[in-house]
Design a protein around this motif. Sequence first.
Motif, PDB file in Angstrom:
ATOM      1  N   ASP A 237       0.583  -1.108  -0.002  1.00  0.00           N
ATOM      2  CA  ASP A 237      -0.159   0.034   0.071  1.00  0.00           C
ATOM      3  C   ASP A 237       0.874   1.294   0.007  1.00  0.00           C
ATOM      4  OD1 ASP A 237      -2.195  -1.602   0.237  1.00  0.00           O
ATOM      5  OD2 ASP A 237      -2.211  -1.633   2.206  1.00  0.00           O
ATOM      6  N   TYR A 239       3.305   2.332  -2.139  1.00  0.00           N
ATOM      7  CA  TYR A 239       3.400   3.040  -3.385  1.00  0.00           C
ATOM      8  C   TYR A 239       2.355   3.955  -3.800  1.00  0.00           C
ATOM      9  CZ  TYR A 239       6.252  -1.484  -3.181  1.00  0.00           C
ATOM     10  OH  TYR A 239       6.988  -2.370  -2.863  1.00  0.00           O
ATOM     11  N   SER A 240       1.416   3.666  -3.414  1.00  0.00           N
ATOM     12  CA  SER A 240       0.020   4.854  -3.810  1.00  0.00           C
ATOM     13  C   SER A 240       0.158   5.928  -2.884  1.00  0.00           C
ATOM     14  CB  SER A 240      -1.021   4.005  -3.623  1.00  0.00           C
ATOM     15  OG  SER A 240      -1.353   3.614  -2.124  1.00  0.00           O
ATOM     16  N   PRO A 243       3.114   8.863  -4.524  1.00  0.00           N
ATOM     17  CA  PRO A 243       2.899   8.849  -6.076  1.00  0.00           C
ATOM     18  C   PRO A 243       4.040   9.496  -6.705  1.00  0.00           C
ATOM     19  CG  PRO A 243       1.641  10.177  -5.113  1.00  0.00           C
ATOM     20  CD  PRO A 243       2.143   9.663  -3.685  1.00  0.00           C
TER      21      PRO A 243
END
Length: 277
Positions: A237, A239-240, A243
């Motif tokens: 989670d 990585y999002s 951004p």
Amino acid sequence: MKIFKTILCIIFSIEVLLAITLFLVNPDVMYVVIGIIFAFLAFWSFKSSRKHKKKGHQNNNESLNLDSAIKDLSTEIAGKIQFATPELTEQQQRDYEAVKEAERMSSNPKFHRTFEEEELSFDFEEKWGSQIHFLESEMQKKYSAAAQAQDYDTAIDLAKEALTLYQTLKTFCYQKGKGGEIYFQDIWEYMHNSDSEVFSYKDTIDRRIAYWEEMRTLKEETLSLIASKRGELLQKDIYSLLPSHSKNNIQKIIRELESDGLIHREKKGSTYLLIAK
């Protein structure tokens, strides 16, 4: 009689030296045999000439001309040595021609220097070589040390020192006239590789500094984010939540944080739970 013995010794000495030369150029027994044959022929010609003199049958047109014989022999051996020199294969020749054509069509100015410009650059290096090579060495040492640094702050500082030396070197070269300007440009400003026809050493350092600065910022953001989630953040989670950074860079930073002992990764399903220490 002493004169003829002396001449004979000279002939044998020349033949032996030529045979050794051939052997060093191309260590083939054939060439040694050729040298011995030539020595034997010289000896045989000498004896034949002596016999004719004893019989009173001298013939000026058939007399041995040592200078001519040695010259002919040297020419023949030189031809063999040249023949023994390896030549470019057809593929190597095509590759060479392709490189020369690429340089001819390149937009890089270093490939389009005149003979006079190249001479100016050469003369400059001959005169100021010790000074410029010292600066070049120091500059490259700093950049190499930056690339091997264990933390981003150190890497950035060393790289900036390399940039300072780059500018010092450039100023020195440009102040010495056209020859110094051409030298610096062709070595450090008009570099090239398969990806770019023209770039400078400064461009390379600037790009690395920018990368290290990005990674330094990412490391700070990643650690702060993990700490704020209090052990409830899954790696899949994160990585999002970042951004503006690539997945590869984030993964690299997570491995660094774990290696530095700043976070702990706990296996959970197909991913990991990220926990700040």
